[in-house]
Design a protein around this motif. Structure first.
Motif, PDB file in Angstrom:
ATOM      1  N   VAL A  78       0.315  19.857 -17.382  1.00  0.00           N
ATOM      2  CA  VAL A  78       1.369  18.862 -17.511  1.00  0.00           C
ATOM      3  C   VAL A  78       2.387  19.081 -16.391  1.00  0.00           C
ATOM      4  N   TYR A  79       2.986  17.985 -15.897  1.00  0.00           N
ATOM      5  CA  TYR A  79       4.018  18.122 -14.862  1.00  0.00           C
ATOM      6  C   TYR A  79       5.383  18.393 -15.504  1.00  0.00           C
ATOM      7  N   PRO A  80       6.264  19.121 -14.790  1.00  0.00           N
ATOM      8  CA  PRO A  80       7.562  19.495 -15.375  1.00  0.00           C
ATOM      9  C   PRO A  80       8.347  18.311 -15.940  1.00  0.00           C
ATOM     10  N   ALA A  81       8.214  17.139 -15.300  1.00  0.00           N
ATOM     11  CA  ALA A  81       8.987  15.975 -15.760  1.00  0.00           C
ATOM     12  C   ALA A  81       8.681  15.616 -17.212  1.00  0.00           C
ATOM     13  N   GLN A  82       7.496  16.020 -17.682  1.00  0.00           N
ATOM     14  CA  GLN A  82       7.136  15.660 -19.057  1.00  0.00           C
ATOM     15  C   GLN A  82       7.499  16.751 -20.061  1.00  0.00           C
ATOM     16  N   LEU A  83       8.176  17.805 -19.600  1.00  0.00           N
ATOM     17  CA  LEU A  83       8.510  18.907 -20.501  1.00  0.00           C
ATOM     18  C   LEU A  83       9.958  18.828 -20.973  1.00  0.00           C
TER      19      LEU A  83
ATOM     20  N   ILE B  30       0.845  -1.204   0.000  1.00  0.00           N
ATOM     21  CA  ILE B  30       0.000   0.000   0.000  1.00  0.00           C
ATOM     22  C   ILE B  30       0.884   1.259   0.000  1.00  0.00           C
ATOM     23  N   GLY B  31       1.915   1.256   0.854  1.00  0.00           N
ATOM     24  CA  GLY B  31       2.835   2.398   0.935  1.00  0.00           C
ATOM     25  C   GLY B  31       3.482   2.686  -0.407  1.00  0.00           C
ATOM     26  N   ASN B  32       4.008   1.623  -1.045  1.00  0.00           N
ATOM     27  CA  ASN B  32       4.649   1.801  -2.353  1.00  0.00           C
ATOM     28  C   ASN B  32       3.669   2.363  -3.369  1.00  0.00           C
ATOM     29  N   TYR B  33       2.443   1.838  -3.316  1.00  0.00           N
ATOM     30  CA  TYR B  33       1.442   2.249  -4.289  1.00  0.00           C
ATOM     31  C   TYR B  33       1.122   3.746  -4.142  1.00  0.00           C
ATOM     32  N   ILE B  34       0.893   4.158  -2.883  1.00  0.00           N
ATOM     33  CA  ILE B  34       0.552   5.576  -2.645  1.00  0.00           C
ATOM     34  C   ILE B  34       1.716   6.471  -3.076  1.00  0.00           C
ATOM     35  N   SER B  35       2.930   6.085  -2.650  1.00  0.00           N
ATOM     36  CA  SER B  35       4.104   6.896  -2.968  1.00  0.00           C
ATOM     37  C   SER B  35       4.270   7.053  -4.472  1.00  0.00           C
ATOM     38  N   LYS B  36       4.084   5.948  -5.181  1.00  0.00           N
ATOM     39  CA  LYS B  36       4.265   5.972  -6.625  1.00  0.00           C
ATOM     40  C   LYS B  36       3.214   6.847  -7.297  1.00  0.00           C
ATOM     41  N   SER B  37       1.971   6.739  -6.804  1.00  0.00           N
ATOM     42  CA  SER B  37       0.913   7.478  -7.496  1.00  0.00           C
ATOM     43  C   SER B  37       0.980   8.985  -7.224  1.00  0.00           C
ATOM     44  N   ILE B  38       1.651   9.413  -6.137  1.00  0.00           N
ATOM     45  CA  ILE B  38       1.758  10.864  -5.931  1.00  0.00           C
ATOM     46  C   ILE B  38       3.086  11.424  -6.434  1.00  0.00           C
ATOM     47  N   ASN B  39       3.966  10.548  -6.886  1.00  0.00           N
ATOM     48  CA  ASN B  39       5.265  11.014  -7.367  1.00  0.00           C
ATOM     49  C   ASN B  39       5.171  11.472  -8.816  1.00  0.00           C
ATOM     50  N   LYS B  40       5.438  12.753  -9.052  1.00  0.00           N
ATOM     51  CA  LYS B  40       5.328  13.294 -10.412  1.00  0.00           C
ATOM     52  C   LYS B  40       6.693  13.536 -11.040  1.00  0.00           C
ATOM     53  N   LYS B  41       7.756  13.053 -10.393  1.00  0.00           N
ATOM     54  CA  LYS B  41       9.092  13.317 -10.919  1.00  0.00           C
ATOM     55  C   LYS B  41       9.349  12.521 -12.188  1.00  0.00           C
TER      56      LYS B  41
ATOM     57  N   ILE C 180      15.250  33.587 -13.058  1.00  0.00           N
ATOM     58  CA  ILE C 180      15.215  32.268 -13.691  1.00  0.00           C
ATOM     59  C   ILE C 180      16.590  31.628 -13.581  1.00  0.00           C
ATOM     60  N   PHE C 181      16.610  30.294 -13.633  1.00  0.00           N
ATOM     61  CA  PHE C 181      17.811  29.556 -13.254  1.00  0.00           C
ATOM     62  C   PHE C 181      18.270  28.603 -14.355  1.00  0.00           C
ATOM     63  N   GLN C 182      19.533  28.214 -14.242  1.00  0.00           N
ATOM     64  CA  GLN C 182      20.092  27.274 -15.218  1.00  0.00           C
ATOM     65  C   GLN C 182      19.317  25.950 -15.216  1.00  0.00           C
ATOM     66  N   HIS C 183      19.020  25.454 -14.016  1.00  0.00           N
ATOM     67  CA  HIS C 183      18.332  24.167 -13.945  1.00  0.00           C
ATOM     68  C   HIS C 183      16.843  24.337 -13.655  1.00  0.00           C
ATOM     69  N   PHE C 184      16.311  25.457 -14.025  1.00  0.00           N
ATOM     70  CA  PHE C 184      14.874  25.774 -14.031  1.00  0.00           C
ATOM     71  C   PHE C 184      14.244  25.830 -12.636  1.00  0.00           C
ATOM     72  N   ASN C 185      14.594  24.849 -11.767  1.00  0.00           N
ATOM     73  CA  ASN C 185      14.098  24.827 -10.382  1.00  0.00           C
ATOM     74  C   ASN C 185      12.587  24.928 -10.271  1.00  0.00           C
ATOM     75  N   LEU C 186      11.892  24.120 -11.057  1.00  0.00           N
ATOM     76  CA  LEU C 186      10.437  24.101 -10.951  1.00  0.00           C
ATOM     77  C   LEU C 186      10.031  23.112  -9.872  1.00  0.00           C
ATOM     78  N   LEU C 187       8.849  23.339  -9.291  1.00  0.00           N
ATOM     79  CA  LEU C 187       8.328  22.399  -8.302  1.00  0.00           C
ATOM     80  C   LEU C 187       7.851  21.159  -9.056  1.00  0.00           C
ATOM     81  N   SER C 188       8.454  20.008  -8.739  1.00  0.00           N
ATOM     82  CA  SER C 188       8.138  18.807  -9.519  1.00  0.00           C
ATOM     83  C   SER C 188       6.742  18.284  -9.201  1.00  0.00           C
ATOM     84  N   CYS C 189       6.211  18.647  -8.028  1.00  0.00           N
ATOM     85  CA  CYS C 189       4.903  18.111  -7.636  1.00  0.00           C
ATOM     86  C   CYS C 189       3.754  18.970  -8.131  1.00  0.00           C
ATOM     87  N   ARG C 190       4.074  20.070  -8.800  1.00  0.00           N
ATOM     88  CA  ARG C 190       3.010  20.938  -9.315  1.00  0.00           C
ATOM     89  C   ARG C 190       3.020  20.946 -10.834  1.00  0.00           C
TER      90      ARG C 190
END
Lengths: 221, 390
Positions: B190-195, A210-221, B141-151
């Motif tokens: 779109v999230y920054p990771a996809q840009l 469950i932890g892995n699933y939640i973490s993965k689904s909120i991770n947008k990196k 503005i920055f070399q590595h953009f420094n955007l919030l990855s969660c937004r």
């Protein structure tokens, strides 16, 4: 496998499983409430962070280390007077929540600290350059950015607490640990012991999944 | 409003007049009053009056980092004056202190000494609260953009407005303007990771502009981008400078960037500004060695074998023409007048912010005294002459 064993299992396991979940989740909740602010303070008071405070950082770090150096079984006994003060008794499932939470809080603080340190310094700098105050940076930048990692850290805490909660059986706390100690160890009931262990394995797997699933689904990196 | 009676129905600075809200207002006016014509007059007089006013004044700024073993003088007695509407480039190799300098402007670094005036206010004397207010008016503005990855893109652009307490309706509206400006309307959710890198920097620019800043600081903003994307981002910055009258300070190690968009330049080395002035002047007549080597990175080089001979009847010259003298046939006049031959080895003409700068490397041959006179003649006609020798 006798009929008596099956009957015992049906009588005991559901309620003791619930007791384990109740103890672990309550203790986690309290530990997070205590550990989260400490973890945040540990990070932002560091050198070159948004609120550099070397003295506070040093003191907090020392307290956290002291908390973490107690073996759980000793901590549990050592704080019996405190437990009695808080919940009115030192025995039972609810009473076990107190030492569990206190044991987990410094752990949570370190987990949060590690997660927050993973954030790219550039992102924090960008937030500072836009005129954010400390509170805004904590709430809008640090915590959201570190959330996937924090979720994994809390999962780790819960799994650890499942292990600790078994020890709570020693001081009259309920849960699967009590079943294993009372029936498996003291009455030589191998069947019940095995079943308990299998259930614990399943429980831990489930929590991690469950932890892995939640973490993965909120991770947008 | 009567027919045949023209009047101004809208007067505001250009960024306001061209905003979507204003346009809507004109349209409804047009519908209501039939036969009334709205002529849009582009007078950006507020911008022109403001141009030339001091925007950033860096005075005697020094910064010293004290380490355990040694102290590093990152900045030494730096003086820079940026006027409103400038695109001011600061160029230098890594470690020259340019990044520290720009970070002193919004006090991400604390200068050890000196004053920094932004819009007349000394930033080094501000309290924490005043500093935060000031920072909202200095985009970065920055070399590595420094955007919030969660937004998302929208969330990132909204961030500075959120912390400034802008209402969600106003945020929406400003967001649309900014997404239109940086051409990212389709990437809103779109999230920054996809840009791509270029798109991330566009988000960075939109975010920096959200609170209508007076100054935009660019810390190596194009250094992580490929040449084509770099050009596109620089074009966008130029466009913003022209449209909004925004003052831009650019830190870079690439002379190409300076050549592309800057009006003024400061060259830094070892924490000091070794040369500064109009880009066209610095390109035409670089005096410091560091500047020369920077200028050479974007102009052409003479092959080494031309330097080798020691013939007194030949002289190798680098000629720089600037402005009007680049348009006159000075070289052919010289050839006729002094009876010398000119062998053109290299040549190029660059456009630097409406100024034409020509560079020629010629080998003059003839009698030595005639060559001397010919060089005198060139100098009299405002041609910069530099004798090239090994």
């Amino acid at each position: 496998m006798t009929a008596e064993n099956i009957k015992l299992m049906i009588n005991l396991l559901p309620i003791e499983t619930w007791n384990t979940i109740y103890m672990v989740l309550s203790a986690t909740l309290i530990a997070v409430l205590m550990g989260l602010p400490i973890g945040i303070l540990l990070v932002i008071s560091e050198k070159n962070h948004i609120r550099e405070m070397p003295l506070i950082n040093g003191i907090l770090s020392f307290i956290v280390n002291v908390g973490r150096s107690f073996p759980f079984i000793i901590l549990m006994i050592a704080i019996i007077p405190f437990t009695r003060f808080i919940v009115g008794k030192s025995l039972g499932t609810t009473a076990a929540i107190v030492p569990l939470a206190i044991a987990a809080a410094p752990f949570v603080a370190r987990v949060i600290e590690t997660s927050l340190k993973e954030i790219d310094k550039g992102i924090i700098e960008a937030a500072v350059s836009m005129g954010s105050n400390t509170w805004q940076i904590i709430v809008k930048v640090l915590l959201p950015e570190a959330l996937p990692s924090i979720v994994l850290g809390i999962t780790l805490t819960i799994v650890n607490l499942v292990g600790y909660s078994a020890m709570a059986g020693v001081m009259g706390g309920g849960g699967l640990g009590k079943v294993a100690i009372q029936y498996g160890y003291q009455r030589y009931n191998g069947f019940l012991m095995t079943i308990t262990v299998i259930e614990l394995i399943i429980l831990v797997q489930l929590i991690q999944w469950i932890g892995n699933y939640i973490s993965k689904s909120i991770n947008k990196k | 409003m009567k027919p045949g009676n023209p009047h101004i129905c809208e007067g505001a600075n250009s960024s306001c007049v061209f905003s979507s809200k204003m346009r809507e207002k004109h349209r409804s006016l047009f519908r209501r009053e039939r036969g009334c014509f709205i002529v849009r007059v582009y007078i950006s007089f507020d911008y022109d009056i403001e141009r030339g006013k001091s925007m950033i004044r860096i005075q005697n700024v020094s910064k010293t980092f004290t380490g355990a073993q040694d102290t590093v003088h990152a900045l030494q007695n730096v003086n820079i004056h940026v006027e409103k509407g400038d695109i001011f480039g600061i160029v230098g190799l890594s470690g020259a202190g340019k990044s520290t300098l720009v970070r002193c402007i919004n006090r991400l670094e604390e200068p050890t000494q000196g004053t920094i005036l932004v819009g007349g206010k000394d930033v080094t004397k501000l309290t924490d609260k005043e500093l935060r207010t000031m920072r909202k008016k200095i985009g970065m503005i920055f070399q590595h953009f420094n955007l919030l990855s969660c937004r998302t893109v929208a969330g990132n652009i909204a961030y500075p407005m959120e912390i400034d307490g802008v209402s969600s309706r106003d945020r929406e509206e400003r967001m649309k303007e900014l997404l239109f400006l940086v051409e990212l309307e389709d990437k809103m959710n779109v999230y920054p990771a996809q840009l791509s890198g270029g798109q991330k920097q566009r988000v960075g620019i939109a975010r920096a502009l959200a609170n209508h800043p007076d100054v935009l600081l660019c810390d190596e903003a194009t250094s992580a981008l490929d040449p084509k994307t770099t050009k596109a981002i620089l074009k966008l910055l130029k466009q913003i400078n022209e449209k909004l009258g925004l003052t831009i300070v650019i830190i870079t190690h690439e002379m190409e960037v300076i050549k592309e968009i800057c009006t003024k330049v400061a060259v830094m080395e070892g924490g000091e500004v070794v040369e500064q002035g109009w880009v066209a002047d610095v390109f035409a007549n670089p005096t410091h060695d560091t500047t020369k080597s920077f200028v050479q990175t974007v102009t052409h080089e003479v092959p080494a074998e031309f330097f080798s001979h020691q013939d007194p009847t030949k002289e190798l010259l680098r000629l720089s023409f600037k402005g009007s003298c680049a348009k006159q046939p000075i070289l052919s006049q010289m050839i006729r007048k002094f009876d010398v031959d000119a062998n053109i080895l290299l040549g190029g003409v660059d456009h630097l912010q409406q100024m034409i700068v020509g560079n020629l490397v010629v080998e003059l041959s003839g009698e030595p005294d005639k060559i001397v006179k010919a060089v005198e003649f060139l100098k009299d006609h405002q041609v910069q002459c530099e004798v090239l020798r090994l």
